[in-house]
Scaffold this active site. Sequence first.
Site, PDB file in Angstrom:
ATOM      1  N   GLY A 157     -59.830  -9.499  16.107  1.00  0.00           N
ATOM      2  CA  GLY A 157     -58.774 -10.388  15.603  1.00  0.00           C
ATOM      3  C   GLY A 157     -59.239 -11.816  15.791  1.00  0.00           C
ATOM      4  O   GLY A 157     -60.446 -12.091  15.852  1.00  0.00           O
ATOM      5  N   ILE A 159     -58.924 -13.732  18.427  1.00  0.00           N
ATOM      6  CA  ILE A 159     -59.596 -13.964  19.711  1.00  0.00           C
ATOM      7  C   ILE A 159     -61.009 -13.384  19.660  1.00  0.00           C
ATOM      8  O   ILE A 159     -61.966 -14.016  20.109  1.00  0.00           O
ATOM      9  CB  ILE A 159     -58.787 -13.367  20.884  1.00  0.00           C
ATOM     10  N   ARG A 179     -60.234  -1.906  13.471  1.00  0.00           N
ATOM     11  CA  ARG A 179     -59.580  -0.924  12.612  1.00  0.00           C
ATOM     12  C   ARG A 179     -59.953  -1.165  11.154  1.00  0.00           C
ATOM     13  O   ARG A 179     -60.290  -0.259  10.419  1.00  0.00           O
ATOM     14  CB  ARG A 179     -58.069  -1.033  12.803  1.00  0.00           C
ATOM     15  N   ARG A 239     -55.535  -5.122  27.376  1.00  0.00           N
ATOM     16  CA  ARG A 239     -54.492  -4.499  28.182  1.00  0.00           C
ATOM     17  C   ARG A 239     -55.126  -3.390  29.007  1.00  0.00           C
ATOM     18  O   ARG A 239     -56.020  -2.665  28.514  1.00  0.00           O
ATOM     19  CB  ARG A 239     -53.398  -3.883  27.290  1.00  0.00           C
ATOM     20  N   GLU A 268     -49.957  -3.781  36.893  1.00  0.00           N
ATOM     21  CA  GLU A 268     -50.094  -5.178  37.325  1.00  0.00           C
ATOM     22  C   GLU A 268     -48.837  -5.602  38.067  1.00  0.00           C
ATOM     23  O   GLU A 268     -47.742  -5.219  37.654  1.00  0.00           O
ATOM     24  CB  GLU A 268     -50.311  -6.081  36.098  1.00  0.00           C
ATOM     25  N   HIS A 287     -54.854 -11.374  35.180  1.00  0.00           N
ATOM     26  CA  HIS A 287     -54.293 -11.509  33.824  1.00  0.00           C
ATOM     27  C   HIS A 287     -54.052 -12.991  33.478  1.00  0.00           C
ATOM     28  O   HIS A 287     -52.908 -13.410  33.277  1.00  0.00           O
ATOM     29  CB  HIS A 287     -52.999 -10.683  33.685  1.00  0.00           C
ATOM     30  N   ILE A 288     -55.153 -13.746  33.394  1.00  0.00           N
ATOM     31  CA  ILE A 288     -55.043 -15.196  33.170  1.00  0.00           C
ATOM     32  C   ILE A 288     -55.695 -15.636  31.855  1.00  0.00           C
ATOM     33  O   ILE A 288     -56.057 -16.800  31.697  1.00  0.00           O
ATOM     34  CB  ILE A 288     -55.660 -16.004  34.338  1.00  0.00           C
ATOM     35  N   GLY A 289     -55.842 -14.692  30.921  1.00  0.00           N
ATOM     36  CA  GLY A 289     -56.537 -14.993  29.664  1.00  0.00           C
ATOM     37  C   GLY A 289     -56.122 -16.299  29.003  1.00  0.00           C
ATOM     38  O   GLY A 289     -56.956 -17.113  28.635  1.00  0.00           O
TER      39      GLY A 289
HETATM   40  C1  GLV Z   1     -51.651 -11.903  27.160  1.00  0.00           C
HETATM   41  O1  GLV Z   1     -52.126 -10.910  27.600  1.00  0.00           O
HETATM   42  C2  GLV Z   1     -51.133 -12.004  25.824  1.00  0.00           C
HETATM   43  O2  GLV Z   1     -50.938 -10.971  25.169  1.00  0.00           O
HETATM   44  O3  GLV Z   1     -50.876 -13.143  25.406  1.00  0.00           O
HETATM   45  C1  GLV Z   2     -54.819 -10.652  18.669  1.00  0.00           C
HETATM   46  O1  GLV Z   2     -54.913  -9.646  19.341  1.00  0.00           O
HETATM   47  C2  GLV Z   2     -55.913 -11.521  18.363  1.00  0.00           C
HETATM   48  O2  GLV Z   2     -57.053 -11.111  18.574  1.00  0.00           O
HETATM   49  O3  GLV Z   2     -55.630 -12.643  17.938  1.00  0.00           O
END
Ligand code: GLV
Ligand code: GLV
Length: 329
Positions: A157, A159, A179, A239, A268, A287-289
């Site tokens: 995606g 990201i 996918r 996740r 978590e 979980h600090i993405g």
């Molecule tokens: C974090 O995990 C998000 O989905 O933004």
């Molecule tokens: C969503 O999951 C993205 O990759 O933007």
Amino acid sequence: MTKPYVFITRKLPKEAIQPLMEVAEVHIWNEEDKAVPREVLLEEVKKADALLTMLSEKVDKELLDGAPKLKVIANLAVGFDNIDVDYANQMGIAVCNTPDVLTDTTADLTFALLLATARRVVEAAEYVKKGEWKSWSPLLLAGHDVHHKTIGIVGMGKIGEAVAKRATGFEMDILYHNRSRNVAAEERIGCSYAPFNEVIEKSDFIVCLTPLTEETKGLFNQESFKKMKKSAVFINVSRGPVVDEEALYQALVDGEIAAAGLDVFVKEPVEASHPLVTLPNVVALPHIGSSSTETRVAMMELCCKNIELVLTHKQPKTLVNKEWGLSVK
Ligand code: GLV
Ligand code: GLV
């Protein structure tokens, strides 16, 4: 006219929610740094026109059945696996997430985790702080090169594409699985699509960015880790449940793969005693993405804006259930 009632499940900075306070009666679960108890949430939804939720809240059938006035759920995350979107949709409730504003920040963290895991940055920093550095030595804390290696991105995606873009700076070969093929990204970045098994077999770094769905649950299992190179580094920033954690632990202990960098876990917060966390070749993050101050504030503002738009009968900016109409409720 009485103002609509908005419930926010976590304390957020005033500046971010100020505009919403002008159009709605805003109630905030006010215990610093503690998640809202389920019973409080179940009580609050009875009167709520809107909810601003964290990814740690389960917005399921039970909750939605007790929410007769609810018109919008704004989730402070791009992921929305904590929400029963189909059921919300059936009830005419708009579900909103926070894509785009967090893309680069999450890609930065993904790359930071990849580099930290490959080059043993956390272990090395601890080594110095603990006073263990007694002499320079040729293979002291030697890690894996990142530059010119192959990165395999599972979940291409926005990201995923932003991570791929960063990988070009490290002159990496970039494979991806998704996918559906992302031809636009292939052209922009110069990455190649491959079937899942080929991506995990050929890559030095396997980066998981796929959303959690029925299809991706347990996608990384014993069989997948066996297919990876023994020198492979596995990174998960999507996740926890996309990974079979026991299988990952076993793969790391048996040397089926070399190391893992994990920002997410099945449960978590993960305990310090969790087997994966205790391994020296695992870098574990809480979980600090998307957690830079700028981005978290932008996410909060986007959630508030979406709520305000729905409550004033307008189309929200980032709607998950695209079939949601404007004529409902
Ligand atoms: C974090 O995990 C998000 O989905 O933004
Ligand atoms: C969503 O999951 C993205 O990759 O933007």
